[in-house]
Each structure stands twice: as structure tokens, then as C-alpha cells.
Design an enzyme around this catalytic site. Structure first.
Site, short mmCIF file in Angstrom:
data_model
loop_
_atom_site.label_atom_id
_atom_site.label_comp_id
_atom_site.label_asym_id
_atom_site.label_seq_id
_atom_site.Cartn_x
_atom_site.Cartn_y
_atom_site.Cartn_z
N PHE A 1 2.58 -4.25 11.18
CA PHE A 1 1.95 -4.70 9.94
C PHE A 1 2.23 -6.18 9.78
O PHE A 1 3.39 -6.60 9.78
CB PHE A 1 2.47 -3.93 8.72
CG PHE A 1 1.77 -4.37 7.45
CD1 PHE A 1 0.51 -3.90 7.13
CD2 PHE A 1 2.36 -5.30 6.59
CE1 PHE A 1 -0.16 -4.34 5.99
CE2 PHE A 1 1.70 -5.74 5.45
CZ PHE A 1 0.45 -5.26 5.14
N ASP B 1 7.81 -11.72 13.25
CA ASP B 1 7.49 -11.52 11.84
C ASP B 1 8.71 -10.88 11.19
O ASP B 1 8.94 -9.68 11.31
CB ASP B 1 6.25 -10.62 11.74
CG ASP B 1 5.87 -10.31 10.29
OD1 ASP B 1 6.69 -10.56 9.38
OD2 ASP B 1 4.74 -9.81 10.08
N LYS C 1 9.36 -11.89 1.87
CA LYS C 1 9.75 -10.93 0.84
C LYS C 1 11.00 -11.30 0.04
O LYS C 1 10.93 -11.51 -1.16
CB LYS C 1 9.87 -9.54 1.44
CG LYS C 1 8.48 -8.97 1.79
CD LYS C 1 8.50 -7.52 2.14
CE LYS C 1 7.10 -6.93 2.06
NZ LYS C 1 6.37 -6.84 3.33
C1 LIG Z 1 5.02 -7.18 3.66
C2 LIG Z 1 4.79 -7.68 5.04
C3 LIG Z 1 3.80 -8.65 5.32
C4 LIG Z 1 2.82 -9.12 4.29
O1 LIG Z 1 3.41 -9.81 3.22
P1 LIG Z 1 2.54 -10.12 1.90
O2 LIG Z 1 3.49 -10.96 1.09
O3 LIG Z 1 2.20 -8.82 1.29
O4 LIG Z 1 1.35 -10.88 2.35
C5 LIG Z 1 3.71 -9.14 6.61
N1 LIG Z 1 4.54 -8.71 7.58
C6 LIG Z 1 5.49 -7.79 7.35
C7 LIG Z 1 6.39 -7.36 8.46
C8 LIG Z 1 5.64 -7.23 6.08
O5 LIG Z 1 6.56 -6.28 5.87
#
Ligand SMILES: *Cc1c(COP(=O)(O)O)cnc(C)c1O
Length: 383
Positions: free
Chosen positions: A130, A215, A244
Site C-alpha cells: 500500500f 515506504d 503518519k
Molecule cells: C498510510 C500509508 C500511506 C498513505 O498515507 P496517506 O497519508 O494516507 O496518503 C502510504 N504508504 C503506507 C505504507 C501507508 O501505511
């Protein structure tokens, strides 16, 4: 009764089961004054708990001093936070600030394209990953079912099986600029990469002259028992994205890159109105100061080991996986959705991360009493 009409909101989420009005530490309150133990943390966002006083004070003071100016001008706080993040990442890099995880990944993708040059622009990511909901990060997200309604998506993305070095080797041709992976797949079910897989990916990226971009939007900033998950998994990436937990709820994201890679961006290549503004970076500065003072990686490691051990003994839990305080419990006795709904009724917030597993991501400052209470509620729900 808190009655709010949601009629004017687009229906991108199902109707919520509860409406919250206040939070403090690991606890949330609804409009009727009922208290809930929060083991979702806004999806790994409020790592210092709700309404942390140091963050609240920093926000109030910055709001009264200077909230925003254009990135055409200099400010004090952003550069300081960039230096702090670079230090936590081992140094030798530079940071671009933005407002979310998807935006941090958009920056990484654009940087990879600029670095690779025309004809070398493809980003390879893993199935089950994701990376966000913008058109490019949606395509990077290795969940084809989520793509269908939005085709055609931007060109230049390719997916390979997770934890399969051979598949990655076959996918890297001369059009590939970067590999983008989560060190622990979060939304995909809390699946940690093995150190062996990441070491092999690093070797392959070096051989083929391809960037390794991690990521760490969900895993970053102490949650996995290290400042960044790659540090405990023993790999050095070229690019790291985060978001986050960085503002403890204030929207802020960041893309870090090794200096030689960051140098691919020239003025005008990428920009943002809000990214790096004094208010959001003042929150991040306060967050990092508390995180360092509390040594949150060590706390996450300790509290995570304790929670993990207790969960493994709950009847109905067949396995526990994850790192630090990013955990998933595999439930053999009931569907995850039912467990989550029953836990909410009993005063505990957790969320389903697959059909059969729930995710637990409490505050990194969670107390032993609070983890005991969460385990007690889950035991009651599953019995
Ligand atoms: C939550 C998340 C995103 C997206 O972040 P947003 O602030 O919702 O755009 C991208 N990569 C990972 C691994 C995530 O957990």
C-alpha cells in the site's frame, strides 16, 4: 446522544460505528462520555497518544508566532526538523516536506524519474503493498482490485511477488529507475520483510544501478522498535518516505534521499504550498523531541514484546506477527470484522487488517496496565 448529519460528506467511507469528541493519551471519549482504549492510533499516527501536551503547546505557540509563509521564503523550523530527520536516518541525505504519505511517495516517484532520466522511469513495487491513493501511488499499490475503477492509471509501474528475489530480478530491465517497498507491509496484513530479502534486494539494486526506496510511512519513527524499520532489518536505502507519526496527528509527510540522489531535483522540479510550513514542522519538532527524550524505539520494542507474548496466550489467537508495536493477531475462531466490532462494544479500538487478522498499533507510550486491559478485553471478546 451526539447526532451529526454526514449528508454533505462524500461516501468514501462506510458509516462510522462511533463518533469521538475527545482524546487523551491512549484513550478516546464519545459524545456520551464513554471511554475507549485506542489501539488503532489513527492508523499508526498518534504515536505519542492523543492531545500530547508538548505537541499542543508547540502548536499553540507557533500559531501565535508564524503559521505559514510560502516556500519562496525561508523559515526557521523546517530546516531544523530536516536536519533532525537526517540525523535519525544516519546522515548524508536531504528532505522534502509535504502533507501526507501519498505525497511523500509521489515525491519519491518523481525523484526516481528525474534521477533515472527519460526512458528509465519504471517503479517496481510488491503485490500486497500500500503506497497511497493518488493516481500514481494507487498504481504503485500492489492491489489490482483497487486499480480497476480508475483505469487508465499513470504509466510506469510494475508489481512483483513479495519476498521473491527471483521475481524482482526478472522485473528489473533498463526501463526501471527504482524499487519501492514497505519494510513491513502494513495495510497488506502486517507482513515484515526478512533481513535476507531486503539484503538481496539491496544487492540487486546495486548491481543494476536502481534506487532502493523504502515506504516507511507506517513503520517510521520508532514504531517497529528502531527509528526506522530498515535500521533493524539491516539495509541502507537510497530514499525513505515517512508521514503518519511525524506530526502526531498534524498532517505532515517527508521524503528523504541520499544527497547524490536528491541532487537530481533542480529548483522548479517539485513544490508544495503547505509542505514544511512552520505550524506542521513545529508539531514535528515537538514530536521528535518527545520521541528522543522518551526513547520511543526502546519503549516500542519492550511494550511490543510484552503485548506480543500476552496476545499469543489468548485463546482463539493462532499467531502474532509484526515488529515492535506494529502487530497483527491471526484469529482462528471468528472473522476479524466480528472481533473488531465486539471489541469496540467492549471499549477497545483495533482494526481488521485481513479477513482473519486484527492490527494492534497502540501509542508508543502505552502503559503496561493499558496493554493488560486491551488483552483482557480481547480475551473476553474471543471467549
Ligand atoms: C498510510 C500509508 C500511506 C498513505 O498515507 P496517506 O497519508 O494516507 O496518503 C502510504 N504508504 C503506507 C505504507 C501507508 O501505511
Amino acid at each position: 446522544m451526539t447526532t451529526v448529519t454526514r449528508d454533505a460528506l462524500m461516501r468514501t467511507y462506510p458509516d462510522p460505528p462511533v463518533t469521538f469528541v475527545r482524546g487523551e493519551g491512549s484513550w478516546l471519549w464519545d459524545g456520551e462520555g464513554r471511554r475507549y482504549l485506542d489501539f488503532v492510533s489513527g492508523l499508526a499516527v498518534t504515536s505519542l497518544g492523543h492531545a500530547h501536551p508538548a505537541v499542543a503547546d508547540a502548536l499553540a505557540e507557533q500559531a501565535r508566532t508564524l503559521l505559514h509563509v510560502s516556500n519562496l521564503y525561508g523559515t526557521i523550523v523546517g530546516p531544523e526538523v530536516a536536519a533532525a530527520l537526517d540525523r535519525l536516518l544516519g546522515g548524508g541525505g536531504q528532505v522534502f516536506f509535504c502533507n501526507s504519505g501519498a505525497e511523500a511517495n509521489e515525491c519519491a516517484i518523481k525523484l526516481a524519474r528525474r534521477w533515472g532520466g527519460h526512458g528509465r522511469h519504471v517503479v517496481v513495487s510488491a503485490y500486497g503493498s500500500f503506497h497511497g491513493r493518488t493516481l500514481a501511488t494507487l498504481h504503485a499499490t500492489g492491489q489490482p482490485a483497487k486499480h480497476e475503477a480508475f483505469q487508465p492509471l499513470p504509466e510506469g509501474f510494475r508489481h512483483v511477488a513479495w519476498d521473491d528475489v527471483g521475481a524482482l530480478e526478472a522485473a528489473i530491465d533498463p526501463t526501471v529507475a527504482a524499487v519501492l517497498l514497505e519494510p513491513v507491509q502494513g495495510e497488506g496484513g502486517v507482513n515484515p520483510a526478512t533481513p535476507e530479502y531486503l539484503a538481496a534486494v539491496r544487492r540487486l539494486c546495486d548491481e543494476r544501478g536502481v534506487l532502493l526506496m523504502l515506504d516507511e510511512v507506517q513503520t517510521g519513527l520508532g514504531r517497529t522498535g528502531a527509528w526506522f524499520a530498515h535500521q533493524r532489518l539491516g539495509v541502507r536505502p537510497d530514499v525513505v518516505t515517512m508521514a503518519k507519526a511525524l506530526g502526531n496527528g498534524v498532517p505532515i509527510g517527508a521524503c528523504w534521499a541520499r544527497r547524490e540522489v536528491a541532487a537530481a531535483f533542480a529548483p522548479g522540479d517539485h513544490a508544495t504550498t503547505f509542505g514544511g510550513q512552520p505550524l506542521a514542522t513545529a508539531a514535528a519538532r515537538a514530536v521528535l523531541a518527545v520521541m528522543e527524550a522518551e526513547d520511543v524505539p526502546a519503549r516500542a520494542e519492550r511494550a511490543g514484546a510484552r503485548l506480543r507474548g500476552a496476545l499469543a496466550r489468548v485463546p482463539g489467537v493462532s499467531a502474532v506477527r509484526g515488529l515492535g508495536l506494529l502487530l497483527a493477531a491471526e484469529i482462528s475462531s471468528r472473522p476479524a470484522r466480528e472481533v473488531v466490532a465486539a471489541a469496540l462494544q467492549a471499549g477497545l479500538l483495533v482494526n481488521p487488517v485481513t479477513d482473519s487478522a486484527i492490527r494492534l498499533a497502540p501509542s508508543l507510550l502505552v502503559t503496561d496496565d493499558e496493554t493488560d486491559e486491551a488483552v483482557r478485553i480481547l480475551t473476553e471478546v474471543l471467549s
